[in-house]
Design a protein around this motif. Structure first.
Motif, PDB file in Angstrom:
ATOM      1  N   ALA A  13       0.830  -1.202   0.000  1.00 30.76           N
ATOM      2  CA  ALA A  13       0.000   0.000   0.000  1.00 30.76           C
ATOM      3  C   ALA A  13       0.868   1.258   0.000  1.00 30.76           C
ATOM      4  O   ALA A  13       0.596   2.217  -0.743  1.00 30.76           O
ATOM      5  CB  ALA A  13      -0.928  -0.003   1.209  1.00 30.76           C
ATOM      6  N   PHE A  14       1.918   1.260   0.802  1.00 30.61           N
ATOM      7  CA  PHE A  14       2.837   2.407   0.796  1.00 30.61           C
ATOM      8  C   PHE A  14       3.486   2.566  -0.580  1.00 30.61           C
ATOM      9  O   PHE A  14       3.609   3.686  -1.096  1.00 30.61           O
ATOM     10  CB  PHE A  14       3.911   2.233   1.861  1.00 30.61           C
ATOM     11  CG  PHE A  14       3.443   2.508   3.265  1.00 30.61           C
ATOM     12  CD1 PHE A  14       2.835   3.713   3.583  1.00 30.61           C
ATOM     13  CD2 PHE A  14       3.615   1.570   4.259  1.00 30.61           C
ATOM     14  CE1 PHE A  14       2.398   3.978   4.880  1.00 30.61           C
ATOM     15  CE2 PHE A  14       3.190   1.818   5.556  1.00 30.61           C
ATOM     16  CZ  PHE A  14       2.582   3.023   5.873  1.00 30.61           C
ATOM     17  N   ALA A  15       3.885   1.456  -1.173  1.00 32.46           N
ATOM     18  CA  ALA A  15       4.531   1.515  -2.485  1.00 32.46           C
ATOM     19  C   ALA A  15       3.592   2.067  -3.550  1.00 32.46           C
ATOM     20  O   ALA A  15       4.036   2.673  -4.528  1.00 32.46           O
ATOM     21  CB  ALA A  15       5.025   0.124  -2.879  1.00 32.46           C
ATOM     22  N   ALA A  16       2.277   1.859  -3.339  1.00 30.23           N
ATOM     23  CA  ALA A  16       1.291   2.349  -4.301  1.00 30.23           C
ATOM     24  C   ALA A  16       0.961   3.820  -4.093  1.00 30.23           C
ATOM     25  O   ALA A  16       0.178   4.394  -4.861  1.00 30.23           O
ATOM     26  CB  ALA A  16       0.012   1.521  -4.201  1.00 30.23           C
ATOM     27  N   GLY A  17       1.542   4.438  -3.073  1.00 28.25           N
ATOM     28  CA  GLY A  17       1.342   5.868  -2.866  1.00 28.25           C
ATOM     29  C   GLY A  17       0.484   6.240  -1.676  1.00 28.25           C
ATOM     30  O   GLY A  17       0.227   7.437  -1.457  1.00 28.25           O
ATOM     31  N   PHE A  18       0.018   5.256  -0.898  1.00 29.04           N
ATOM     32  CA  PHE A  18      -0.756   5.590   0.302  1.00 29.04           C
ATOM     33  C   PHE A  18       0.172   6.140   1.379  1.00 29.04           C
ATOM     34  O   PHE A  18       1.219   5.563   1.668  1.00 29.04           O
ATOM     35  CB  PHE A  18      -1.492   4.352   0.829  1.00 29.04           C
ATOM     36  CG  PHE A  18      -2.739   4.022   0.066  1.00 29.04           C
ATOM     37  CD1 PHE A  18      -3.940   4.634   0.375  1.00 29.04           C
ATOM     38  CD2 PHE A  18      -2.702   3.105  -0.978  1.00 29.04           C
ATOM     39  CE1 PHE A  18      -5.094   4.350  -0.344  1.00 29.04           C
ATOM     40  CE2 PHE A  18      -3.850   2.800  -1.703  1.00 29.04           C
ATOM     41  CZ  PHE A  18      -5.052   3.422  -1.389  1.00 29.04           C
ATOM     42  N   GLU A  19      -0.249   7.242   1.992  1.00 26.78           N
ATOM     43  CA  GLU A  19       0.507   7.809   3.112  1.00 26.78           C
ATOM     44  C   GLU A  19      -0.008   7.290   4.448  1.00 26.78           C
ATOM     45  O   GLU A  19       0.729   7.281   5.430  1.00 26.78           O
ATOM     46  CB  GLU A  19       0.406   9.336   3.095  1.00 26.78           C
ATOM     47  CG  GLU A  19       1.069   9.972   1.874  1.00 26.78           C
ATOM     48  CD  GLU A  19       0.963  11.485   1.921  1.00 26.78           C
ATOM     49  OE1 GLU A  19       0.475  12.025   2.937  1.00 26.78           O
ATOM     50  OE2 GLU A  19       1.368  12.130   0.938  1.00 26.78           O
ATOM     51  N   HIS A  20      -1.276   6.868   4.483  1.00 24.11           N
ATOM     52  CA  HIS A  20      -1.895   6.476   5.742  1.00 24.11           C
ATOM     53  C   HIS A  20      -2.389   5.030   5.655  1.00 24.11           C
ATOM     54  O   HIS A  20      -3.271   4.708   4.849  1.00 24.11           O
ATOM     55  CB  HIS A  20      -3.054   7.414   6.087  1.00 24.11           C
ATOM     56  CG  HIS A  20      -2.644   8.848   6.156  1.00 24.11           C
ATOM     57  ND1 HIS A  20      -1.660   9.307   7.019  1.00 24.11           N
ATOM     58  CD2 HIS A  20      -3.073   9.934   5.472  1.00 24.11           C
ATOM     59  CE1 HIS A  20      -1.507  10.607   6.865  1.00 24.11           C
ATOM     60  NE2 HIS A  20      -2.346  11.013   5.928  1.00 24.11           N
ATOM     61  N   VAL A  21      -1.795   4.185   6.481  1.00 30.62           N
ATOM     62  CA  VAL A  21      -2.134   2.752   6.502  1.00 30.62           C
ATOM     63  C   VAL A  21      -2.307   2.326   7.957  1.00 30.62           C
ATOM     64  O   VAL A  21      -1.460   2.621   8.807  1.00 30.62           O
ATOM     65  CB  VAL A  21      -1.045   1.900   5.830  1.00 30.62           C
ATOM     66  CG1 VAL A  21      -1.413   0.412   5.895  1.00 30.62           C
ATOM     67  CG2 VAL A  21      -0.840   2.334   4.373  1.00 30.62           C
ATOM     68  N   ASN A  22      -3.404   1.655   8.220  1.00 31.72           N
ATOM     69  CA  ASN A  22      -3.698   1.130   9.555  1.00 31.72           C
ATOM     70  C   ASN A  22      -3.613  -0.392   9.556  1.00 31.72           C
ATOM     71  O   ASN A  22      -3.983  -1.053   8.582  1.00 31.72           O
ATOM     72  CB  ASN A  22      -5.111   1.536   9.985  1.00 31.72           C
ATOM     73  CG  ASN A  22      -5.546   0.829  11.266  1.00 31.72           C
ATOM     74  OD1 ASN A  22      -4.997   1.077  12.333  1.00 31.72           O
ATOM     75  ND2 ASN A  22      -6.510  -0.071  11.164  1.00 31.72           N
ATOM     76  N   LEU A  23      -3.135  -0.950  10.666  1.00 30.07           N
ATOM     77  CA  LEU A  23      -3.220  -2.382  10.911  1.00 30.07           C
ATOM     78  C   LEU A  23      -4.055  -2.605  12.163  1.00 30.07           C
ATOM     79  O   LEU A  23      -3.871  -1.928  13.184  1.00 30.07           O
ATOM     80  CB  LEU A  23      -1.832  -3.005  11.098  1.00 30.07           C
ATOM     81  CG  LEU A  23      -1.016  -3.234   9.824  1.00 30.07           C
ATOM     82  CD1 LEU A  23       0.405  -3.659  10.162  1.00 30.07           C
ATOM     83  CD2 LEU A  23      -1.687  -4.282   8.932  1.00 30.07           C
ATOM     84  N   ASP A  24      -4.993  -3.551  12.076  1.00 26.80           N
ATOM     85  CA  ASP A  24      -5.835  -3.940  13.214  1.00 26.80           C
ATOM     86  C   ASP A  24      -5.219  -5.116  13.943  1.00 26.80           C
ATOM     87  O   ASP A  24      -4.792  -6.095  13.309  1.00 26.80           O
ATOM     88  CB  ASP A  24      -7.221  -4.383  12.731  1.00 26.80           C
ATOM     89  CG  ASP A  24      -8.160  -3.207  12.489  1.00 26.80           C
ATOM     90  OD1 ASP A  24      -7.845  -2.089  12.916  1.00 26.80           O
ATOM     91  OD2 ASP A  24      -9.210  -3.431  11.876  1.00 26.80           O
ATOM     92  N   LEU A  25      -5.218  -5.056  15.274  1.00 20.28           N
ATOM     93  CA  LEU A  25      -4.807  -6.179  16.109  1.00 20.28           C
ATOM     94  C   LEU A  25      -5.953  -6.572  17.030  1.00 20.28           C
ATOM     95  O   LEU A  25      -6.754  -5.729  17.447  1.00 20.28           O
ATOM     96  CB  LEU A  25      -3.606  -5.809  16.985  1.00 20.28           C
ATOM     97  CG  LEU A  25      -2.233  -5.693  16.324  1.00 20.28           C
ATOM     98  CD1 LEU A  25      -1.208  -5.245  17.365  1.00 20.28           C
ATOM     99  CD2 LEU A  25      -1.815  -7.025  15.715  1.00 20.28           C
ATOM    100  N   ILE A  26      -6.022  -7.859  17.360  1.00 17.44           N
ATOM    101  CA  ILE A  26      -6.886  -8.359  18.424  1.00 17.44           C
ATOM    102  C   ILE A  26      -5.991  -9.059  19.430  1.00 17.44           C
ATOM    103  O   ILE A  26      -5.143  -9.875  19.057  1.00 17.44           O
ATOM    104  CB  ILE A  26      -7.940  -9.344  17.880  1.00 17.44           C
ATOM    105  CG1 ILE A  26      -8.977  -8.599  17.035  1.00 17.44           C
ATOM    106  CG2 ILE A  26      -8.643 -10.086  19.025  1.00 17.44           C
ATOM    107  CD1 ILE A  26     -10.031  -9.503  16.411  1.00 17.44           C
ATOM    108  N   TYR A  27      -6.147  -8.706  20.695  1.00 17.96           N
ATOM    109  CA  TYR A  27      -5.328  -9.347  21.724  1.00 17.96           C
ATOM    110  C   TYR A  27      -6.230 -10.077  22.724  1.00 17.96           C
ATOM    111  O   TYR A  27      -7.394  -9.719  22.915  1.00 17.96           O
ATOM    112  CB  TYR A  27      -4.428  -8.332  22.439  1.00 17.96           C
ATOM    113  CG  TYR A  27      -5.150  -7.188  23.101  1.00 17.96           C
ATOM    114  CD1 TYR A  27      -5.608  -7.282  24.412  1.00 17.96           C
ATOM    115  CD2 TYR A  27      -5.368  -5.988  22.416  1.00 17.96           C
ATOM    116  CE1 TYR A  27      -6.267  -6.237  25.025  1.00 17.96           C
ATOM    117  CE2 TYR A  27      -6.018  -4.934  23.023  1.00 17.96           C
ATOM    118  CZ  TYR A  27      -6.475  -5.064  24.325  1.00 17.96           C
ATOM    119  OH  TYR A  27      -7.136  -4.022  24.923  1.00 17.96           O
ATOM    120  N   GLY A  28      -5.667 -11.109  23.343  1.00 23.58           N
ATOM    121  CA  GLY A  28      -6.414 -11.877  24.336  1.00 23.58           C
ATOM    122  C   GLY A  28      -7.111 -13.100  23.789  1.00 23.58           C
ATOM    123  O   GLY A  28      -7.933 -13.717  24.486  1.00 23.58           O
TER     124      GLY A  28
END
Length: 405
Positions: A179-194
């Protein structure tokens, strides 16, 4: 805390809103949420309004959904009158990336046609890593998307297996880099813990993977075992242990420490960003009581103190709109006290906190005691704001109950 909820009323067939709700529209940020109800498979923990091909059969399709979406957006523009340009768009689900570049481009074109986008609009789509590619990210970036949110959940294969996630452990990080390589400046990753079986070392490995991706936003949520899900059935049968509150608290502290040390700071209890520009403006509209129209099956909307929600099934959704009727299943008008209570519930979760002026005298006294108990920042309270301390974030719901006696 007041227990009475607003009384839901039938929604008018034409979707019209009272003049009081439209007052001030356009002077506040306005968001558009688009719900994509399709998934290739259902994850065991998920209770969202989503459907697999086997569950839908021939009753609905992405094409019938898109036709319904266009009709709803036209209806929305008509109901809102001089419809404001959209400041934020969030395409969620479900699995929006299953629509592919053409489908997601059509969604954004429909929003543009009915409303238009503000010059600096934030346009986000959720994506599952396994249904993305370099070409996918390049295509949606060209279409006008500015932000991507990727479901990672964990870097540990055995944790992903418990959650019924189908992507390989390394795919989310690779997708973020694409996504960054395609030109996106803002990328989120979701985590689930527990998740049952997740060890401290597993969570640390997941955090290391997130940070290696260089994303500017992370969302991290404690696992909730929702009634009616496959995961709930496994827990109820004793196959898996229920999440432990003490473990969840410890894991939250691990997440916060690792992200903060890397320069991503909390701005909402479950969200961290590297800068103000990296914060999700669309979600801030929710947390700050703004206006948004939720389009799609089961989507919820709020404009000027009126809240409504659509029918859930994609076939029923498309049929209502095809017949010229609003797809809303019901709605409620919030009283001033309802809105104050919701403000406390939501704004207290933000790092900017809640104005103490939103509290009644009993709430103000409770806030002083919360500060004495280490749950609210005493210095912030002295300036008129209720801001959660690190310990307060772990007990945010309890603090809300104390502030709304």
């Amino acid at each position: 805390m007041p227990s009475a909820l607003p009384v839901a009323d039938p929604a008018p067939a034409d979707g019209c809103l009272p003049a009081s709700a439209l007052d001030g529209l356009g002077r506040r940020p306005f968001g558009m949420y688009v719900h994509v109800p399709f998934c290739a498979v259902r994850c065991g923990y998920c209770d969202f309004n989503t459907y697999t091909p086997g569950e839908l059969g021939s009753s609905a399709s992405p094409q019938s959904w898109l036709e319904g979406l266009r009709r709803e957006l036209d209806l929305a523009a008509s109901v809102l009158g001089s419809a404001p340009a959209v400041d934020t768009v969030f395409v969620g689900g479900g699995t929006p990336s299953l629509l592919g570049v053409d489908g997601l481009s059509s969604v954004l074109d429909a929003v543009r046609t009915s409303f238009g986008l503000s010059a600096d609009a934030e346009v986000t789509t959720e994506s599952n890593p396994e249904s993305t590619s370099v070409e996918f990210f390049a295509g949606i970036r060209d279409a006008g998307y500015t932000r991507v949110s990727l479901g990672m959940q964990s870097a540990a294969p055995h944790v992903l297996a418990v959650l019924d996630r189908k992507h390989t452990a390394g795919r989310p990080v690779a997708a973020a880099r694409e996504a960054f390589a395609a030109g996106f400046e803002h990328v989120n990753l979701d985590l689930i813990y527990g998740t049952p079986g997740e060890r401290p070392a597993d969570l640390s490995a997941s955090l290391d993977a997130v940070l290696s991706a260089g994303v500017d936003h992370v969302s991290a949520y404690a696992l909730i075992v929702e009634d009616g899900t496959a995961l709930a059935r496994r827990v109820n049968r004793g196959e898996l242990p229920a999440p432990d509150d003490d473990v969840l608290a410890s894991y939250y502290e691990t997440v916060d420490a690792a992200l903060s040390a890397a320069g991503l700071h909390w701005y909402e209890v479950s969200n961290w960003a590297s800068s103000d520009a990296a914060r999700c403006r669309h979600n801030l509209i929710y947390w700050q009581g703004g206006d948004w129209w939720g389009a799609g099956p089961g989507a919820h909307s709020h404009v000027g103190g009126v809240r409504w929600w659509n029918v859930k099934h994609p076939a029923k959704y498309a049929a209502e709109l095809s017949a010229g009727r609003s797809p809303a299943a019901g709605r409620e008008t919030l009283t001033p006290e309802d809105r104050r209570v919701e403000r406390v519930l939501l704004e207290l979760r933000l790092s900017t906190g809640l104005p103490a002026s939103a509290l009644d005298p009993a709430g103000l006294a409770a806030a002083q005691q919360c500060a004495a108990d280490g749950l609210l920042d005493p210095a912030a309270l002295a300036t008129g704001r209720c801001v959660l301390t690190p310990r307060g974030r772990l007990l945010a719901d309890a603090v809300v109950h104390r502030l709304l006696p």
